[in-house]
Write an enzyme that holds these catalytic residues in place. Structure first.
Site, PDB file in Angstrom:
ATOM      1  N   ASP A  19      77.090  19.824  92.426  1.00  0.00           N
ATOM      2  CA  ASP A  19      76.505  21.158  92.633  1.00  0.00           C
ATOM      3  C   ASP A  19      75.327  21.358  91.685  1.00  0.00           C
ATOM      4  OD1 ASP A  19      76.224  23.645  93.728  1.00  0.00           O
ATOM      5  OD2 ASP A  19      77.889  24.558  92.623  1.00  0.00           O
ATOM      6  N   TRP A  24      68.353  23.349  90.147  1.00  0.00           N
ATOM      7  CA  TRP A  24      67.512  22.368  89.434  1.00  0.00           C
ATOM      8  C   TRP A  24      66.079  22.463  89.958  1.00  0.00           C
ATOM      9  CZ3 TRP A  24      64.473  18.223  90.811  1.00  0.00           C
ATOM     10  CH2 TRP A  24      64.157  17.295  89.804  1.00  0.00           C
ATOM     11  N   ASN A  67      78.579  24.149 104.661  1.00  0.00           N
ATOM     12  CA  ASN A  67      77.134  23.896 104.484  1.00  0.00           C
ATOM     13  C   ASN A  67      76.353  23.960 105.798  1.00  0.00           C
ATOM     14  OD1 ASN A  67      77.462  21.450 101.763  1.00  0.00           O
ATOM     15  ND2 ASN A  67      77.163  23.656 101.675  1.00  0.00           N
TER      16      ASN A  67
HETATM   17  C1  FPP Z   1      74.970  21.332  96.121  1.00  0.00           C
HETATM   18  O1  FPP Z   1      73.809  21.812  95.548  1.00  0.00           O
HETATM   19  C2  FPP Z   1      74.740  20.120  96.814  1.00  0.00           C
HETATM   20  C3  FPP Z   1      74.858  19.941  98.162  1.00  0.00           C
HETATM   21  C4  FPP Z   1      75.208  20.998  99.111  1.00  0.00           C
HETATM   22  C5  FPP Z   1      74.598  18.686  98.779  1.00  0.00           C
HETATM   23  C6  FPP Z   1      74.831  17.505  97.923  1.00  0.00           C
HETATM   24  C7  FPP Z   1      73.880  16.496  98.383  1.00  0.00           C
HETATM   25  C8  FPP Z   1      73.300  15.555  97.631  1.00  0.00           C
HETATM   26  C9  FPP Z   1      73.571  15.327  96.221  1.00  0.00           C
HETATM   27  C10 FPP Z   1      72.316  14.673  98.243  1.00  0.00           C
HETATM   28  C11 FPP Z   1      72.847  13.923  99.418  1.00  0.00           C
HETATM   29  C12 FPP Z   1      74.058  13.136  99.103  1.00  0.00           C
HETATM   30  C13 FPP Z   1      74.305  11.912  99.560  1.00  0.00           C
HETATM   31  C14 FPP Z   1      75.574  11.235  99.251  1.00  0.00           C
HETATM   32  C15 FPP Z   1      73.344  11.189 100.372  1.00  0.00           C
HETATM   33  P1  FPP Z   1      73.312  23.247  95.975  1.00  0.00           P
HETATM   34  O2  FPP Z   1      72.235  23.082  96.963  1.00  0.00           O
HETATM   35  O3  FPP Z   1      74.473  24.079  96.418  1.00  0.00           O
HETATM   36  O4  FPP Z   1      72.768  23.752  94.600  1.00  0.00           O
HETATM   37  P2  FPP Z   1      72.697  25.271  94.102  1.00  0.00           P
HETATM   38  O5  FPP Z   1      74.111  25.751  93.957  1.00  0.00           O
HETATM   39  O6  FPP Z   1      71.997  25.139  92.785  1.00  0.00           O
HETATM   40  O7  FPP Z   1      71.903  26.024  95.115  1.00  0.00           O
END
Ligand code: FPP
Length: 244
Positions: A19, A24, A67
């Site tokens: 997360d 970031w 998501n």
């Molecule tokens: C959460 O950050 C992350 C996700 C919803 C997706 C995770 C995906 C990756 C790390 C890249 C793709 C992965 C692979 C295995 C190819 P967020 O967007 O919820 O962050 P925030 O809470 O700061 O908004």
């Protein structure tokens, strides 16, 4: 002096809620997608480190069933990144003897993404080292409901009965069948919740929460978490004296 890992006391299964990609990116005044791109680099570092260290299973929560509700452009970009990752990473997975596996409602993925995933799982199917288990379109409650449906189909066919259901039998019907339960569930990004991730399997998992945003997650932090894990006493409901 730097503490070293005791390889006899490693967790078998590490599961990560990655997360903080969006935050970031925002901190650097970039679009959210740049955060996901940087998140992929952290995925690559972590996969390599865990495999090298001797972790048997690494489960990454890459895309939750919730998501899908994100803006369509972000969903599209995440799917594209996932495809790219699969395409780019497979030769490294094979080189490191890592088998790719996935859990979740995979049929909901776009057909080209699903095809890529199936191809890459097939290509790594004879690897015998770490299992890299991607949770995609995954939700733990859906997984449990699906498992119960599959079990009751067997009841209806007369192959089993409700009285025979035990936690071990239910395990066979989950997407994670055949994998050990996670010993550690780690969440980056400073939120303190499991967000519908491996709820059944988490029964005795050690929980770790770090403020680090996923793209900043490093091998050093992973190592420190593994060291911390080795100092924890896992009693599984018993008392200390019974463990020795
Ligand atoms: C959460 O950050 C992350 C996700 C919803 C997706 C995770 C995906 C990756 C790390 C890249 C793709 C992965 C692979 C295995 C190819 P967020 O967007 O919820 O962050 P925030 O809470 O700061 O908004």
């Amino acid at each position: 002096m730097q503490e070293t890992l005791d390889h006899k006391k490693l967790p078998r299964h590490v599961a990560i809620i990655m997360d903080g990609n969006g935050r970031w990116a925002k901190k650097q005044k970039l679009q959210r997608i740049r955060g996901h791109e940087a998140g992929i680099k952290a995925v690559e570092r972590t996969v390599e480190y865990c495999a090298k260290t001797g972790i048997q299973v690494l489960t990454l929560y890459a895309f939750s069933s919730e998501n899908w509700q994100r803006p369509a452009l972000e969903v599209m970009a995440l799917m594209k990144l996932l495809r790219l990752f699969l395409r780019r990473e497979t030769s490294r997975l094979i080189k490191n003897n890592i088998r790719l596996r996935a859990i979740g409602h995979l049929q909901r993925l776009d057909p080209p993404v699903l095809a890529e995933l199936e191809q890459r799982m097939d290509e790594t199917s004879s690897c015998t080292g770490m299992v890299l288990n991607l949770a995609l379109s995954y939700g733990s409650r859906d997984e449990m409901v699906d498992a119960m449906k599959r079990f009751y189909q067997e009841v209806e066919k007369g192959n089993t009965s409700a009285q025979e259901l035990t936690p071990e039998i239910l395990n066979h019907y989950l997407d994670t069948a055949g994998l050990p339960d996670p010993d550690i569930i780690l969440r980056t990004g400073g939120e303190y919740r499991l967000s519908n991730f491996l709820l059944w399997q988490a029964a005795y998992a050690e929980l770790y929460f770090t403020e680090t945003l996923w793209p900043d997650f490093s091998e050093t932090e992973m190592k420190n978490i593994l060291l911390d894990y080795q100092h924890r006493e896992r009693r599984f409901g018993m008392i200390s004296e019974q463990l020795s």
